[in-house]
Enzyme design. Structure first.
Site, PDB file in Angstrom:
ATOM      1  CD  GLU A   1       9.029  11.019  14.332  1.00 39.89           C
ATOM      2  OE1 GLU A   1       8.110  10.928  14.225  1.00 39.89           O
ATOM      3  OE2 GLU A   1      10.110  10.222  13.691  1.00 39.89           O
TER       4      GLU A   1
ATOM      5  N   GLY B   1       5.645   3.327   9.972  1.00 41.51           N
ATOM      6  CA  GLY B   1       5.367   5.066   9.932  1.00 41.51           C
ATOM      7  C   GLY B   1       4.929   5.237  10.960  1.00 41.51           C
ATOM      8  CB  SER B   2       3.025   8.465  12.639  1.00 39.25           C
ATOM      9  OG  SER B   2       1.605   7.162  12.686  1.00 39.25           O
TER      10      SER B   2
ATOM     11  CD  GLU C   1      12.417  -0.620  11.069  1.00 38.92           C
ATOM     12  OE1 GLU C   1      12.423  -0.047  11.547  1.00 38.92           O
ATOM     13  OE2 GLU C   1      12.694  -1.950  10.707  1.00 38.92           O
TER      14      GLU C   1
ATOM     15  CE  LYS D   1      -1.840   2.569   2.865  1.00 43.27           C
ATOM     16  NZ  LYS D   1      -1.714   4.064   1.749  1.00 43.27           N
TER      17      LYS D   1
ATOM     18  N   GLY E   1       0.862   2.701  13.898  1.00 45.85           N
ATOM     19  CA  GLY E   1       1.451   1.402  14.136  1.00 45.85           C
ATOM     20  C   GLY E   1       1.369   0.256  15.014  1.00 45.85           C
TER      21      GLY E   1
ATOM     22  CB  CYS F   1      11.780   7.038  10.821  1.00 48.35           C
ATOM     23  SG  CYS F   1      13.136   5.847   9.079  1.00 48.35           S
TER      24      CYS F   1
END
Ligand code: NAD
Length: 476
Positions: A378, A224-225, A246, A171, A229, A280
């Site tokens: 972040e 992703g975030s 991740e 995706k 996640g 990241c």
């Protein structure tokens, strides 16, 4: 219209379409079809058919590996066209997009070379038995990809999945999905069996959630975030399938008193200003010995003033340019966090300039306290937090004092001190005297809220297989 692709066929999306914008100019550059929940189901059915056919998993690994390497060859042959498209949809300078395309090709090359070099064990049980293990591909790997590296993240995990015989449903991210169509084109170029590589784009909450929670997916990889996640992990857990996460980071370099300032400044240039800080594993905190703070502040101010922020989507030569962020939403989020930090008492050590039109944000350096929000959250933008310290123990406590644990670094000429600190840093990877040291070959992933599981290196191949033990009783 840019389409979805499954079972070897291109499809419009049942969930409409979205305009994709060049964040540097605001210009609409393409329209991407969005997959519906039914489309996700159809893509998974195509993938399941490919699993059941066993053509891919049953192929001799050397032949499969050759085909995976051909995926990389496609990216290398078309690198300029793909990079130009990626630069325009993501805001990256062309030279950064080229690095990403080359990185994508390199992942397929690396993992293509692992296919016939990945094997089970023979386990001695005495004369009465023969016992061995086989590493069986899990089946369908669902891959949910973020916008900051829409190509390289696919190369990283899909390369490993395909190498061991899994099939994939990818995706792509809805902000910059256009260049992802090259994965389908590469699959055709490499003559992958139909249904082995399937590609959909869709809203995260619709297609992403449907993919992560689909009952016929065998494994989920999410980059992703943290918030997303967590929901992906819950969806995978409902189906009791393994998941690799991740997630984000707030990664720190500890800069000791004897650090080489040139190496540090070079690392900061790439560590926090590459991809406009939307990395990241960005070097988002410099924890520096107080005796070097003034010198570092001067050097960093020079660096920041020499970075040109502009539309660099045609600049192919590596230089001190930084492009747009991926969207004005992300730019405004970074700007808001910096504004709040200044109101909370952060000191502005340096700030460059940036065009007012387009999703640009200037390189920004703040001196902050370790507990402040900006030192904990972040930003995902070109914002460096600088925190002075007095001794190693304090530096370590600050470095480990966030919810994240993706990567860390130490800058010092005392390798013994570096290694002692490296052992105690809570992170999946520690860079010594160079940020982003390592490569495709080196395992990568986080601890704490940076996620779990490892990508890259040979270790990542284990994400995509289940060990089967076969024990044979012999007749004497
Ligand atoms: P995001 O979590 O918003 O989106 C990532 C992907 O998940 C997108 O494809 C999105 O469509 C999809 N998604 C959104 N909601 C979903 C849902 N409910 N279910 C399933 N899928 C869903 O993240 P982002 O904003 O695209 O990326 C930025 C974040 O990614 C940052 O936090 C960054 O640190 C992290 N990141 C981590 C790594 C790593 O390797 N650790 C690499 C790149 C980015």
């Amino acid at each position: 219209m840019y389409k979805n692709y499954w079972g070897g066929v291109w499809y419009d999306g049942g969930a409409g379409s979205v305009d994709v914008e060049n964040p540097a100019t605001g210009q609409i550059i393409g329209r991407q079809a969005l997959a519906s929940i039914e489309d996700v189901d159809a893509a998974i059915k195509a993938a399941r058919q490919a699993v059941n056919d066993r053509v891919w998993s049953g192929m001799r690994p050397a032949d499969r590996g050759r085909m995976v390497r051909k995926l990389g060859e496609y990216f290398t042959l078309n690198r300029m066209e793909i990079a130009a498209e990626l630069a325009t949809e993501s805001g990256k300078p062309l030279f950064e997009a080229l690095i990403e395309v080359d990185g994508t090709a390199r992942y397929f090359e690396y993992y293509g070379c692992q296919s016939d070099n990945f094997q089970g064990d023979s386990i001695p049980l005495g004369d009465a038995y023969i016992d061995f293990t086989e590493l069986e591909p899990l089946g369908i790997s669902a891959q949910i990809i973020p916008w900051n590296y829409p190509l390289e993240m696919v190369g990283r995990s899909v390369g490993a999945a395909l190498a061991v015989g899994c099939v994939t449903v990818i995706k792509s991210p809805e902000l910059d999905p256009l260049s992802s169509r090259h994965f389908a084109l590469a699959a055709e170029y490499a003559e992958l069996p139909v249904g082995v590589m399937n590609l959909i784009c869709g809203e995260g909450a619709v297609a992403g959630a449907a993919l992560a929670g689909h009952g016929d997916v065998d494994q989920v990889v999410f980059t992703g975030s943290v918030a997303t996640g967590r929901s992906v992990a819950i969806a995978a857990a409902q189906n009791l399938v393994p998941c690799v996460l991740e997630l984000g980071g707030k990664s720190a370099a500890i800069v000791r008193k004897d650090a080489d300032m040139d190496l540090l400044v070079e690392s900061v240039r790439w560590g926090i200003f590459f991809n406009a800080g939307q990395v990241c594993s960005a070097l988002s905190r410099v924890i520096i010995h107080q005796d070097r703070l003034e010198e570092f502040s001067q050097r960093i101010a020079q660096l920041v003033s020499s970075i040109e922020v502009a539309d660099a989507s045609v600049v192919a030569e590596e230089c001190l340019m930084m492009g747009a962020m991926v969207s004005t939403v992300q730019r405004d989020r970074a700007a808001g966090l910096v504004q709040q930090a200044l109101e909370d008492g952060a000191v502005l050590l340096a700030q460059g300039s940036a065009p007012s039109q387009g999703a640009f944000y200037p390189p920004t350096v703040l001196q902050v306290t370790p507990e402040s929000d900006i030192a904990q959250m972040e930003v995902f933008g070109p914002v460096l937090c600088v925190i002075p310290y007095e001794d190693d123990q304090q530096a370590l406590a600050i470095a480990n004092g966030t919810d994240y644990g993706l990567v860390s670094g130490v800058f010092s000429q005392d390798i013994n001190a570096c290694l002692l600190l490296a052992r105690r840093l809570r992170a999946g990877q520690v860079f010594i005297n160079e940020w982003f040291a390592g490569g495709v070959e080196t395992p990568f992933g986080g601890v704490k809220q940076s996620g779990y599981g490892r990508e890259k290196g040979r270790e990542a191949l284990l994400n995509y297989v289940a060990t089967k033990n076969i024990a044979v009783r012999l007749r004497s």
